[in-house]
Design a protein around this motif. Structure first.
Motif, mmCIF file in Angstrom:
data_model
loop_
_atom_site.group_PDB
_atom_site.id
_atom_site.type_symbol
_atom_site.label_atom_id
_atom_site.label_comp_id
_atom_site.label_asym_id
_atom_site.label_seq_id
_atom_site.Cartn_x
_atom_site.Cartn_y
_atom_site.Cartn_z
ATOM 1 N N SER A 113 1.270 -1.400 -0.101
ATOM 2 C CA SER A 113 0.059 0.469 -0.438
ATOM 3 C C SER A 113 0.833 1.109 -0.018
ATOM 4 N N TYR A 114 0.857 1.961 -0.831
ATOM 5 C CA TYR A 114 2.305 2.972 -0.994
ATOM 6 C C TYR A 114 1.539 4.363 -0.878
ATOM 7 N N SER A 115 -0.267 3.722 -0.089
ATOM 8 C CA SER A 115 -0.559 4.823 -0.140
ATOM 9 C C SER A 115 0.031 5.160 1.798
ATOM 10 N N ILE A 116 0.609 4.190 2.256
ATOM 11 C CA ILE A 116 0.545 4.123 4.038
ATOM 12 C C ILE A 116 2.640 5.025 3.987
ATOM 13 N N ASP A 117 3.168 4.584 2.988
ATOM 14 C CA ASP A 117 3.867 5.525 2.607
ATOM 15 C C ASP A 117 4.144 6.745 2.513
ATOM 16 N N TYR A 118 2.956 7.225 1.770
ATOM 17 C CA TYR A 118 3.418 8.743 1.936
ATOM 18 C C TYR A 118 2.733 9.218 3.117
ATOM 19 N N MET A 119 1.508 8.470 3.641
ATOM 20 C CA MET A 119 1.094 9.319 4.728
ATOM 21 C C MET A 119 2.673 8.917 6.122
ATOM 22 N N ARG A 120 3.175 8.742 5.854
ATOM 23 C CA ARG A 120 4.911 8.442 6.971
ATOM 24 C C ARG A 120 5.179 9.836 6.476
ATOM 25 N N LEU A 121 5.615 10.317 5.325
ATOM 26 C CA LEU A 121 5.858 11.903 4.880
ATOM 27 C C LEU A 121 4.926 12.832 5.612
ATOM 28 N N LEU B 299 -7.266 22.680 18.481
ATOM 29 C CA LEU B 299 -7.860 22.264 17.260
ATOM 30 C C LEU B 299 -6.613 21.374 16.489
ATOM 31 N N ALA B 300 -5.631 22.142 16.505
ATOM 32 C CA ALA B 300 -4.277 21.866 16.027
ATOM 33 C C ALA B 300 -3.408 20.739 16.668
ATOM 34 N N SER B 301 -3.672 20.709 17.821
ATOM 35 C CA SER B 301 -2.948 19.686 19.097
ATOM 36 C C SER B 301 -4.027 18.592 19.061
ATOM 37 N N SER B 302 -5.125 18.176 19.192
ATOM 38 C CA SER B 302 -6.258 17.159 18.613
ATOM 39 C C SER B 302 -5.907 16.480 17.050
ATOM 40 N N VAL B 303 -5.323 17.382 16.259
ATOM 41 C CA VAL B 303 -4.547 16.978 14.741
ATOM 42 C C VAL B 303 -3.249 16.124 14.447
ATOM 43 N N LEU B 304 -2.445 17.171 15.373
ATOM 44 C CA LEU B 304 -1.083 17.221 15.090
ATOM 45 C C LEU B 304 -0.890 15.366 15.950
ATOM 46 N N ARG B 305 -1.509 15.195 17.117
ATOM 47 C CA ARG B 305 -0.842 14.700 18.303
ATOM 48 C C ARG B 305 -1.355 13.330 17.677
ATOM 49 N N THR B 306 -2.127 13.334 16.390
ATOM 50 C CA THR B 306 -2.011 12.169 15.823
ATOM 51 C C THR B 306 -1.015 11.660 15.727
ATOM 52 N N ALA B 307 0.221 11.721 15.076
ATOM 53 C CA ALA B 307 1.005 11.498 14.079
ATOM 54 C C ALA B 307 1.502 10.065 15.179
ATOM 55 N N VAL B 308 1.732 10.380 16.272
ATOM 56 C CA VAL B 308 2.676 9.849 17.578
ATOM 57 C C VAL B 308 1.757 8.144 17.156
ATOM 58 N N PRO B 309 -0.039 8.252 17.498
ATOM 59 C CA PRO B 309 -0.542 6.661 17.563
ATOM 60 C C PRO B 309 0.021 6.399 15.716
ATOM 61 N N LEU B 310 -0.410 6.636 15.193
ATOM 62 C CA LEU B 310 -0.646 6.507 13.638
ATOM 63 C C LEU B 310 0.905 6.600 13.520
ATOM 64 N N PHE B 311 2.062 6.103 13.928
ATOM 65 C CA PHE B 311 3.292 6.276 12.779
ATOM 66 C C PHE B 311 2.914 4.400 14.174
ATOM 67 N N CYS B 312 2.456 4.082 15.471
ATOM 68 C CA CYS B 312 2.770 3.070 16.237
ATOM 69 C C CYS B 312 1.753 2.426 15.103
ATOM 70 N N LEU B 313 0.246 2.936 14.856
ATOM 71 C CA LEU B 313 -0.416 1.529 14.093
ATOM 72 C C LEU B 313 0.475 0.556 12.935
#
Length: 316
Positions: free
Chosen positions: A5-13, A38-52
């Protein structure tokens, strides 16, 4: 496993950009309190998504007998880069006790590498009893982490941030989510039956954002006007939904080492932000851009030769 899934690669960046943007503090002075929430609620999803993402690909590493090498690499990278930042930031004059505390509890942004290794070890321990026990263990540790955070926010217990923002209580539930999705994803028929519809997934994202923002406003208004919530229950809705949508999204094929680029950006960006602070620049924009672009370009340059690829694998 299904096709890549190339989309996961783009999501990483994109997630790496979230991390750089969040740590740089760009725009905080002009967007107001609600904008910051609002920015905090969006930006802080980076770490859990990296974990996923890590949990999703961890199943493949385990099945190929590469788990020990994977988890050893996490701890090695953490140790090496901690010492690099220790000398870059000239921290040798501070008390040894503080240095040892940060080393074992998580040094600055590098705590993620330590926590990811811890979460992977926990997954290996609980998976021996099957997916059901694994899921319940993730839920138990996740709820315990939220409780510990709430005890700190209310002032009932002086629990250090590093305790609940850690591998067991913060990262482990999302690593398990990724692992479980990978386990189901390997069977296309089962995955199609269990995967929620796109409408439901978008509803989870919207509902999760509302929940995350309400939680931030509740704690800011009632108890801690000086500190945003580190992680919220809303992320448990947002992150798996975003990951599942991205997993099925069609994206252009590429040959770039995007996963390694994202890793390099995560590790190196704080060096550029630190240098910008030392130079007393008026705006963090330039250090933030350099923290994203320079590591990505370095990885791309290294990837063109076998020797560079070996060096890249050792560093990132």
């Amino acid at each position: 496993m299904q096709a890549r899934s190339y989309s996961i690669d783009y999501m990483r960046l994109v997630l790496a950009a979230f991390v750089v943007f969040g740590h740089s503090g760009l725009g905080q002075q002009s967007i107001g309190l609600m904008g910051i929430i609002l920015a905090s609620s969006v930006l802080r999803t980076a770490v859990p998504l990296f974990c996923l993402i890590s949990g999703f690909f961890l199943l493949r590493s385990i099945e190929r007998g590469r788990f020990t090498g994977w988890v050893t690499r996490m701890f090695t990278l953490y140790t090496v880069w901690t010492f690099i930042y220790f000398f870059l930031m000239q921290l040798w004059d501070r008390p040894l006790q503080q240095t040892l505390y940060e080393l074992f509890m998580g040094f600055r942004h590098l705590w993620f590498l330590l926590g990811l290794g811890q979460a992977a070890l926990m997954l290996m321990f609980f998976r021996r009893w099957g997916l059901r026990v694994l899921i319940w263990s993730a839920l138990a540790f996740g709820l315990a982490g939220l409780l510990l955070q709430y005890l700190r926010l209310t002032g009932l217990a002086p629990i250090p941030l590093e305790v609940f923002r850690s591998g067991p209580f913060d990262l482990y539930p999302f690593v398990v989510m990724g692992y479980v999705i990978a386990s189901v994803h390997r069977d296309p028929d089962l995955f199609c039956r269990l995967r929620p519809s796109n409408r439901v997934l978008w509803g989870m994202i919207l509902g999760g954002l509302v929940l995350a923002n309400l939680e931030q406003m509740f704690w800011l208004g009632l108890f801690r006007p000086d500190m945003l919530v580190e992680f919220t229950a809303g992320f448990w809705l947002i992150c798996p939904a975003v990951f599942l949508l991205a997993l099925d999204m069609k994206a252009p094929a590429h040959s770039l080492p995007m996963a390694m680029m994202a890793s390099a950006i995560y590790v190196l960006h704080m060096a550029f932000l630190h240098i910008g602070t030392q130079l007393q620049l008026d705006s963090p924009l330039l250090p933030a851009l350099a923290g994203f672009v320079v590591p990505a370009l370095c990885v791309h340059a290294l990837s063109v030769s076998q020797r560079g690829q070996r060096l890249m694998a050792q560093l990132f």
